[in-house]
Scaffold this motif. Structure first.
Motif, PDB file in Angstrom:
ATOM      1  N   GLY A  16       0.796  -1.225   0.000  1.00 31.31           N
ATOM      2  CA  GLY A  16       0.000   0.000   0.000  1.00 31.31           C
ATOM      3  C   GLY A  16       0.820   1.262   0.000  1.00 31.31           C
ATOM      4  O   GLY A  16       0.379   2.302   0.508  1.00 31.31           O
ATOM      5  N   LEU A  34      -1.359  -0.804  -3.990  1.00 37.53           N
ATOM      6  CA  LEU A  34      -2.424  -1.665  -3.485  1.00 37.53           C
ATOM      7  C   LEU A  34      -1.982  -2.323  -2.173  1.00 37.53           C
ATOM      8  O   LEU A  34      -0.840  -2.764  -2.043  1.00 37.53           O
ATOM      9  N   GLN A  36      -1.936  -5.476   0.082  1.00 39.74           N
ATOM     10  CA  GLN A  36      -2.018  -6.901  -0.216  1.00 39.74           C
ATOM     11  C   GLN A  36      -1.794  -7.706   1.053  1.00 39.74           C
ATOM     12  O   GLN A  36      -1.085  -7.275   1.956  1.00 39.74           O
ATOM     13  N   GLU A  42      -6.556  -5.776   2.897  1.00 37.98           N
ATOM     14  CA  GLU A  42      -7.057  -5.539   1.544  1.00 37.98           C
ATOM     15  C   GLU A  42      -8.309  -4.659   1.547  1.00 37.98           C
ATOM     16  O   GLU A  42      -8.569  -3.945   0.570  1.00 37.98           O
ATOM     17  N   ASN A  45      -8.140  -1.002   0.578  1.00 37.47           N
ATOM     18  CA  ASN A  45      -8.168  -0.568  -0.825  1.00 37.47           C
ATOM     19  C   ASN A  45      -9.514   0.046  -1.208  1.00 37.47           C
ATOM     20  O   ASN A  45      -9.590   0.844  -2.139  1.00 37.47           O
ATOM     21  N   ASP A  67       2.141  -3.274  -5.281  1.00 38.52           N
ATOM     22  CA  ASP A  67       2.015  -2.635  -3.975  1.00 38.52           C
ATOM     23  C   ASP A  67       2.498  -1.193  -3.995  1.00 38.52           C
ATOM     24  O   ASP A  67       2.345  -0.465  -3.014  1.00 38.52           O
ATOM     25  N   LEU A  71      -3.039   1.105  -7.074  1.00 44.37           N
ATOM     26  CA  LEU A  71      -4.231   1.937  -6.908  1.00 44.37           C
ATOM     27  C   LEU A  71      -4.272   3.101  -7.891  1.00 44.37           C
ATOM     28  O   LEU A  71      -5.175   3.941  -7.823  1.00 44.37           O
ATOM     29  N   ARG A  74      -7.590   3.192  -9.700  1.00 42.71           N
ATOM     30  CA  ARG A  74      -8.658   3.751  -8.874  1.00 42.71           C
ATOM     31  C   ARG A  74      -8.525   5.266  -8.805  1.00 42.71           C
ATOM     32  O   ARG A  74      -9.526   5.991  -8.827  1.00 42.71           O
ATOM     33  N   GLN A 105      -9.455  -7.903 -10.437  1.00 45.39           N
ATOM     34  CA  GLN A 105     -10.507  -7.224  -9.679  1.00 45.39           C
ATOM     35  C   GLN A 105     -11.886  -7.611 -10.205  1.00 45.39           C
ATOM     36  O   GLN A 105     -12.798  -7.914  -9.420  1.00 45.39           O
ATOM     37  N   LEU A 127     -12.820  -3.096  -7.628  1.00 42.91           N
ATOM     38  CA  LEU A 127     -12.165  -1.866  -7.211  1.00 42.91           C
ATOM     39  C   LEU A 127     -11.974  -0.923  -8.392  1.00 42.91           C
ATOM     40  O   LEU A 127     -12.113   0.291  -8.262  1.00 42.91           O
TER      41      LEU A 127
END
Length: 530
Positions: A16, A34, A36, A42, A45, A67, A71, A74, A105, A127
């Motif tokens: 993350g 992300l 993990q 998780e 997220n 990681d 994201l 998103r 996803q 996501l």
């Protein structure tokens, strides 16, 4: 001009990665990765970002691993349209990695919604989608190593080789009269595909990863590493079963292939079929082949006659009927991908071997297996662990404790603070102790914010969120899985049927008691808010 830093991920945990810098009215992110591992982690997220997406002016990406980059789709889905700065090789890699992450996803959401045991639950939405991944890749802008550029107003940045994976960088930033240096993920001693990490000296604030902050690996060279791999392959093949290696698609797969090809061609190992059972690893390997990396014979080594890249699910399933095969399958921590069905078919076989070659984060299936559990649950299957469980830690893409300490020392003088992130709590604390007495050291938690000045220690302006910190601890669902796997056997060990029923009744009573307490606590919280 005031400079603030806030840690939105990879603080007391290894996934993350996301750090926000605020310079006057300008905001930028270093990575947007992300989370993990266990489900509680998780779930972060899906939580709201800890920043206003529309206020972000630029993103700087250290490397392509999910990681650190996972994201970004998103971010694009929620309206970010600014530049995402990275190296050229990183751009090539994320085109595959983010598309694969989006596919997973969508697939996971569909699978969740089709499960009969969850038919009465909340519908699960992905996501992000492949379209969001494409939008993120379209925002990519590239910069060369060693050249200053301006990602946004009031900020200039420069990339340094991190030695971690293809295209990975550490990032030097000058903003508001303050200098910062983000390590990103740093490479270790033995790497056949990457150069050693580099960086400047004399920084106000250094942000350094701590993945292996509590571990030192044996000081071996490339020849010794390949010999260690040879021994593992020989022993696994003599046992008669399969050798299953959970792999990360980027770098670890390619390093293993290079080492195996070298062993085959030198005559140290008898050539045998090696199956690369990961479509993503296949595509990533093509990027490495096109990069003409030293020692790979212009990429031709990855087309060795012993290597077989499986593409379809049917090809993957056929591998379950084999014995004496070497199977490289994703994912590296066994949290998804085709390796899970290979584990289902091989973990219970005493003649098979599972060889771990990368970091296994807390709460992952790979961590549970590598730490010696005797039973696991995989995709609804209760599987006994009877295979040989082995590991080689010299394939890790991360610097160990000694490497990290040497890298930090080479950055001195550190005029302000040393921040230690991207590590589990024990690793961060161990590295901090090793650095004690050498300046101001901070071990931030998720959500923590600091005010930065030139030549002075950082000042904390916001504490971390305890709820977020709780999410990075051991997940209750790991405990539940372990409990449920053993429950029937433990009940059967009670000889008297009446006592068994009494034990079940007592367990139900404990659960109901905790449910009542939770309900009372929730009621009190609502009353206080009212």
């Amino acid at each position: 001009m005031p400079v603030d830093i806030q840690f939105h991920g990879a603080a007391q945990t290894v996934t993350g990665s996301c750090t926000e810098l605020v310079v006057g009215g300008t905001r930028l992110l270093v990575d947007c990765g992300l989370f993990q591992g266990p489900r509680s982690l998780e779930h972060l997220n899906h939580a709201p970002f800890g920043f206003d997406v529309h206020a972000i002016d630029a993103v700087l990406l250290t490397h392509a691993h999910i990681d650190h980059s996972g994201l970004l789709p998103r971010l694009a889905a929620e309206g970010y349209r600014g530049p995402i700065w990275m190296t050229g090789p990183t751009r090539d890699l994320i085109a595959y990695l983010l598309a694969d992450a989006a596919r997973i996803q969508v697939s996971d959401a569909r699978h969740h919604n089709l499960r009969r045991d969850r038919a009465d639950g909340r519908r699960h939405e992905p996501l992000y989608t492949p379209i969001d991944a494409e939008r993120a890749v379209d925002l990519a802008r590239t910069a060369e190593l060693g050249r200053w550029f301006e990602p946004c107003a009031h900020v200039r940045a420069r990339f340094w080789d991190a030695g971690h994976i293809l295209g990975a960088v550490s990032i030097e930033i000058e903003a508001g009269g303050v200098s910062l240096f983000f390590s990103g993920d740093l490479g270790g001693k033995v790497a056949s595909l990457e150069a050693a990490p580099t960086g400047p000296a004399g920084i106000d604030h250094l942000i350094c990863e701590s993945t292996y902050g509590d571990r030192t690996r044996a000081a071996i060279d490339l020849v010794e590493r390949r010999h260690a791999l040879k021994i593992e392959i020989d022993e696994a093949m003599q046992a008669g079963g399969n050798l299953v290696i959970p792999v990360f698609a980027v770098e670890r797969t390619q390093e293993l292939l290079l080492d195996m090809a070298t062993l085959f061609d030198s005559g140290e190992l008898e050539p045998r079929a090696v199956f690369i059972d990961s479509p993503l690893a296949t595509r990533i390997t093509s990027v490495f082949a096109d990069s003409a990396i030293d020692g790979t014979n212009d990429g031709k080594v990855f087309a060795h006659s012993a290597f077989h890249f499986t593409e379809t699910s049917a090809e993957s399933i056929r591998l379950n009927a084999l014995s004496g095969a070497i199977i490289l399958a994703g994912s590296g921590m066994c949290e998804g991908g085709r390796v899970r069905h290979h584990l289902i078919h091989n973990l219970a076989r005493p003649d098979s071997t599972i060889l771990f070659v990368g970091y296994q984060a807390r709460g992952t299936l790979g961590r549970l297996i590598s730490e010696g559990t005797d039973r696991v649950r995989i995709s609804g299957h209760d599987v006994a662990v009877r295979a040989q469980i082995r590991s080689i830690d010299t394939y890790s893409a991360h610097a160990d404790r000694d490497d990290l300490l040497a890298w930090i020392e080479a950055r001195r003088p550190i005029r302000g603070s040393l921040f230690l992130n991207h590590g589990e709590a024990d690793a961060v604390a161990s590295l901090a102790r090793a650095c004690s007495g050498k300046g101001d050291i901070r071990c931030p938690s998720i959500g923590e914010r600091f005010r930065l000045s030139a030549g002075a220690p950082a000042k904390r302006t916001k504490t971390g969120d305890p709820m977020l910190h709780a999410a990075i601890e051991r997940d209750w669902q790991n405990d539940y899985a372990d409990f449920s796997l053993r429950l029937k056997g433990e009940l059967e060990a009670i000889a008297n049927p009446a006592e068994r029923r009494h034990a079940i009744a007592e367990m139900r009573g404990v659960l109901r008691s905790h449910q009542r307490l939770a309900g009372q606590a929730s009621h009190q919280r609502h009353k206080r808010r009212a």
